[in-house]
Design an enzyme around this catalytic site. Sequence first.
Site, PDB file in Angstrom:
ATOM      1  N   TRP A  73       5.559  -1.689  -4.777  1.00  0.00           N
ATOM      2  CA  TRP A  73       6.368  -2.784  -5.314  1.00  0.00           C
ATOM      3  C   TRP A  73       7.850  -2.642  -4.970  1.00  0.00           C
ATOM      4  O   TRP A  73       8.620  -3.558  -5.208  1.00  0.00           O
ATOM      5  CB  TRP A  73       6.243  -2.783  -6.853  1.00  0.00           C
ATOM      6  CG  TRP A  73       6.433  -1.391  -7.392  1.00  0.00           C
ATOM      7  CD1 TRP A  73       5.445  -0.479  -7.638  1.00  0.00           C
ATOM      8  CD2 TRP A  73       7.669  -0.699  -7.617  1.00  0.00           C
ATOM      9  NE1 TRP A  73       5.988   0.733  -8.020  1.00  0.00           N
ATOM     10  CE2 TRP A  73       7.359   0.620  -8.024  1.00  0.00           C
ATOM     11  CE3 TRP A  73       9.017  -1.080  -7.536  1.00  0.00           C
ATOM     12  CZ2 TRP A  73       8.335   1.558  -8.333  1.00  0.00           C
ATOM     13  CZ3 TRP A  73       9.986  -0.139  -7.836  1.00  0.00           C
ATOM     14  CH2 TRP A  73       9.646   1.161  -8.238  1.00  0.00           C
ATOM     15  N   LYS A  85      -3.270  -5.751  -0.271  1.00  0.00           N
ATOM     16  CA  LYS A  85      -3.437  -5.405  -1.682  1.00  0.00           C
ATOM     17  C   LYS A  85      -2.058  -4.915  -2.139  1.00  0.00           C
ATOM     18  O   LYS A  85      -1.613  -3.832  -1.779  1.00  0.00           O
ATOM     19  CB  LYS A  85      -4.502  -4.309  -1.870  1.00  0.00           C
ATOM     20  CG  LYS A  85      -4.709  -3.921  -3.325  1.00  0.00           C
ATOM     21  CD  LYS A  85      -3.825  -2.753  -3.698  1.00  0.00           C
ATOM     22  CE  LYS A  85      -3.998  -2.288  -5.117  1.00  0.00           C
ATOM     23  NZ  LYS A  85      -3.091  -2.954  -6.058  1.00  0.00           N
ATOM     24  N   GLY A 138       3.105   4.219  -0.334  1.00  0.00           N
ATOM     25  CA  GLY A 138       3.127   4.499  -1.772  1.00  0.00           C
ATOM     26  C   GLY A 138       3.281   5.979  -2.005  1.00  0.00           C
ATOM     27  O   GLY A 138       3.795   6.711  -1.148  1.00  0.00           O
ATOM     28  N   SER A 139       2.816   6.429  -3.147  1.00  0.00           N
ATOM     29  CA  SER A 139       3.019   7.827  -3.513  1.00  0.00           C
ATOM     30  C   SER A 139       2.116   8.756  -2.691  1.00  0.00           C
ATOM     31  O   SER A 139       1.057   8.337  -2.202  1.00  0.00           O
ATOM     32  CB  SER A 139       2.725   8.013  -4.999  1.00  0.00           C
ATOM     33  OG  SER A 139       1.367   7.728  -5.233  1.00  0.00           O
ATOM     34  N   GLU A 199       2.639   6.012   4.767  1.00  0.00           N
ATOM     35  CA  GLU A 199       4.083   6.113   4.485  1.00  0.00           C
ATOM     36  C   GLU A 199       4.203   6.503   3.022  1.00  0.00           C
ATOM     37  O   GLU A 199       3.997   5.676   2.130  1.00  0.00           O
ATOM     38  CB  GLU A 199       4.757   4.757   4.722  1.00  0.00           C
ATOM     39  CG  GLU A 199       4.682   4.249   6.156  1.00  0.00           C
ATOM     40  CD  GLU A 199       5.647   4.943   7.088  1.00  0.00           C
ATOM     41  OE1 GLU A 199       6.404   5.824   6.626  1.00  0.00           O
ATOM     42  OE2 GLU A 199       5.633   4.625   8.279  1.00  0.00           O
ATOM     43  N   CYS A 224      12.179   5.004  -1.026  1.00  0.00           N
ATOM     44  CA  CYS A 224      11.555   6.231  -0.504  1.00  0.00           C
ATOM     45  C   CYS A 224      12.597   7.097   0.193  1.00  0.00           C
ATOM     46  O   CYS A 224      12.524   8.312   0.139  1.00  0.00           O
ATOM     47  CB  CYS A 224      10.403   5.891   0.426  1.00  0.00           C
ATOM     48  SG  CYS A 224      10.848   4.729   1.714  1.00  0.00           S
ATOM     49  N   GLU A 256       9.808  14.353  -6.528  1.00  0.00           N
ATOM     50  CA  GLU A 256      10.558  13.152  -6.152  1.00  0.00           C
ATOM     51  C   GLU A 256      11.088  12.496  -7.427  1.00  0.00           C
ATOM     52  O   GLU A 256      10.343  12.314  -8.385  1.00  0.00           O
ATOM     53  CB  GLU A 256       9.609  12.187  -5.431  1.00  0.00           C
ATOM     54  CG  GLU A 256      10.264  10.883  -5.026  1.00  0.00           C
ATOM     55  CD  GLU A 256       9.318   9.927  -4.301  1.00  0.00           C
ATOM     56  OE1 GLU A 256       8.093   9.963  -4.542  1.00  0.00           O
ATOM     57  OE2 GLU A 256       9.823   9.125  -3.488  1.00  0.00           O
TER      58      GLU A 256
HETATM   59  P1  NAD Z   1       1.499   4.160  -5.853  1.00  0.00           P
HETATM   60  O1  NAD Z   1       0.891   5.175  -4.974  1.00  0.00           O
HETATM   61  O2  NAD Z   1       1.336   4.285  -7.309  1.00  0.00           O
HETATM   62  O3  NAD Z   1       0.936   2.700  -5.477  1.00  0.00           O
HETATM   63  C1  NAD Z   1       0.974   2.180  -4.155  1.00  0.00           C
HETATM   64  C2  NAD Z   1      -0.123   1.136  -4.018  1.00  0.00           C
HETATM   65  O4  NAD Z   1      -1.398   1.785  -4.134  1.00  0.00           O
HETATM   66  C3  NAD Z   1      -0.111   0.055  -5.098  1.00  0.00           C
HETATM   67  O5  NAD Z   1      -0.535  -1.168  -4.535  1.00  0.00           O
HETATM   68  C4  NAD Z   1      -1.143   0.570  -6.087  1.00  0.00           C
HETATM   69  O6  NAD Z   1      -1.707  -0.445  -6.885  1.00  0.00           O
HETATM   70  C5  NAD Z   1      -2.174   1.157  -5.148  1.00  0.00           C
HETATM   71  N1  NAD Z   1      -3.041   2.185  -5.736  1.00  0.00           N
HETATM   72  C6  NAD Z   1      -2.717   3.083  -6.698  1.00  0.00           C
HETATM   73  N2  NAD Z   1      -3.774   3.905  -6.912  1.00  0.00           N
HETATM   74  C7  NAD Z   1      -4.758   3.522  -6.067  1.00  0.00           C
HETATM   75  C8  NAD Z   1      -6.071   3.971  -5.801  1.00  0.00           C
HETATM   76  N3  NAD Z   1      -6.593   5.004  -6.457  1.00  0.00           N
HETATM   77  N4  NAD Z   1      -6.814   3.322  -4.874  1.00  0.00           N
HETATM   78  C9  NAD Z   1      -6.296   2.279  -4.186  1.00  0.00           C
HETATM   79  N5  NAD Z   1      -5.047   1.799  -4.388  1.00  0.00           N
HETATM   80  C10 NAD Z   1      -4.287   2.407  -5.317  1.00  0.00           C
HETATM   81  O7  NAD Z   1       3.052   4.101  -5.447  1.00  0.00           O
HETATM   82  P2  NAD Z   1       4.218   3.265  -6.154  1.00  0.00           P
HETATM   83  O8  NAD Z   1       4.633   3.927  -7.401  1.00  0.00           O
HETATM   84  O9  NAD Z   1       3.841   1.822  -6.204  1.00  0.00           O
HETATM   85  O10 NAD Z   1       5.395   3.397  -5.059  1.00  0.00           O
HETATM   86  C11 NAD Z   1       6.369   4.382  -5.109  1.00  0.00           C
HETATM   87  C12 NAD Z   1       6.075   5.478  -4.109  1.00  0.00           C
HETATM   88  O11 NAD Z   1       5.986   4.924  -2.800  1.00  0.00           O
HETATM   89  C13 NAD Z   1       7.160   6.525  -4.028  1.00  0.00           C
HETATM   90  O12 NAD Z   1       6.579   7.793  -3.923  1.00  0.00           O
HETATM   91  C14 NAD Z   1       7.908   6.159  -2.743  1.00  0.00           C
HETATM   92  O13 NAD Z   1       8.627   7.221  -2.172  1.00  0.00           O
HETATM   93  C15 NAD Z   1       6.790   5.679  -1.891  1.00  0.00           C
HETATM   94  N6  NAD Z   1       7.270   4.808  -0.805  1.00  0.00           N
HETATM   95  C16 NAD Z   1       7.217   5.294   0.482  1.00  0.00           C
HETATM   96  C17 NAD Z   1       7.710   4.503   1.531  1.00  0.00           C
HETATM   97  C18 NAD Z   1       7.702   5.013   2.954  1.00  0.00           C
HETATM   98  O14 NAD Z   1       7.955   4.202   3.844  1.00  0.00           O
HETATM   99  N7  NAD Z   1       7.401   6.267   3.202  1.00  0.00           N
HETATM  100  C19 NAD Z   1       8.235   3.245   1.257  1.00  0.00           C
HETATM  101  C20 NAD Z   1       8.258   2.799  -0.057  1.00  0.00           C
HETATM  102  C21 NAD Z   1       7.761   3.587  -1.085  1.00  0.00           C
END
Ligand code: NAD
Length: 455
Positions: free
Chosen positions: A130, A154, A206-207, A228, A262, A359
């Site tokens: 998000w 998604k 994401g994370s 990423e 990130c 982080e």
């Molecule tokens: P998150 O991992 O909680 O969620 C990311 C996405 O995965 C969301 O759409 C979420 O609904 C989905 N998701 C969560 N659990 C899942 C599962 N078990 N199966 C399938 N989908 C699932 O991350 P977040 O809190 O939304 O984002 C923040 C993180 O993203 C931070 O760690 C940040 O550093 C990282 N990030 C990295 C980059 C990059 O380019 N490297 C860019 C932006 C954010």
Amino acid sequence: MAIHTLNPATGKKLRTYREHSPRQCELAVARAQRAFAAWRRTSLGRRTARLRALARELHRQRADFAALATAEMGKPVTQALAEVEKCALGCQFFADHGAAWLADERPAGAPAHRYVTCQPLGVLLAIMPWNFPFWQIYRVAAPALLGGNTVLLKHAANVTGCALLIEASFRRAGFPPGVFQALVVGPEQASALVSHPGVAAVTFTGSTATGKKIAALAGAALKKGVFELGGSDPYLVLADADLALAAEACAAARLYNNGQSCVAAKRLIVVESVRAEFEALLVARLAARRSGDPRAATADLGPLARADLRDRLHAQVRQSVRCGAKLLLGGRVPAGPGFFYPPTVLTGVRPGMAAYDDETFGPVAVVISAPDEAAAVRLANDTPYGLGAAVFTRDRRRGEHIAREQLECGNAFVNEFVRSHPALPFGGVKQSGHGRELGAFGLREFVNCKTVSVG
Ligand code: NAD
């Protein structure tokens, strides 16, 4: 199941969405596959024309897009507008340069009757976060679609409205039905889609924890993936740095997007001889930033995107203080509605503290002292992450040597705030993931580089 979106500046509910059923997901995958069969045969010229139309559409709708991101995840509206404009520029950029990067190629030394062609892979599943609710999506979708793939998005639940607005933008820009679809689903259905035989490849942002789960599923199905993930970017301030410049860049890089980037400046590693002076400059800058209603053009800092994220950040600050870190600014949850957190500075941060080991995703600047330059580099690399890094020094050549040869990361900048550009590959090493987005490297992640020999 229903998904509710909340305004993080007020804590009040915005809208309720109904999750797509497994049956609707099946139909969406089938639609994406059918659309792929036609889209891959659509000329590159026509695909490029759609991207140009998308860039125009984004520019035209920028105010509505920005207002929705601000409402759903709390980004200051000025930054939300800049994000939408960056998406428009990104689409335009791939329209201008992508065709050249996808052109057939005969590598030097190859037999005269053999060449390489870039063919699309199929349906790409994009699981996205998000924090940059638009840029994350267009930076993935523009090159993937230009390459002839179709995309299923998604998005994170708290930006469901943004996901649907993005889907509509592709429709309005004249992309055929099924080429880009947003699925309103939770983690369970998203995981099932990773293994779905109709999905050819996966891109996840994401994370790190979630990335590992998705990568395991993609690996089990032998699907191509780009990951990423999280970061804990070090910003090194050396003894000869322009301290005012370094303090301003660190303050800006830590607070941008309410500290939820990130590639934010998450660990400020400062050579001890200049630490006190740097801290004074940093605290003055952060204390002067205005926090408030993110819809106001004057707000530098809005709320964190969700209550649980603020709780987690505050727990990291408290644990670090309990372990001996010193608070120079902030560190208190404000009274009142919304999920605000003040600009915060922690110093004396060492291993064993959450602010060092994990982080931090919010406006918390973490100062780590280093006796000298060599120790600063060692501390910079003393992390499981490897996304971005910056080094501040008046000796640009020494800075370049450190950035190029010594810092373990995907993006290393000298005397600057780390940020992405559509021409340049963006991504990480170590636990920050693998694969690249943007530039020619990103464009070629989701194509089949096929050797053709006509004997
Ligand atoms: P998150 O991992 O909680 O969620 C990311 C996405 O995965 C969301 O759409 C979420 O609904 C989905 N998701 C969560 N659990 C899942 C599962 N078990 N199966 C399938 N989908 C699932 O991350 P977040 O809190 O939304 O984002 C923040 C993180 O993203 C931070 O760690 C940040 O550093 C990282 N990030 C990295 C980059 C990059 O380019 N490297 C860019 C932006 C954010």
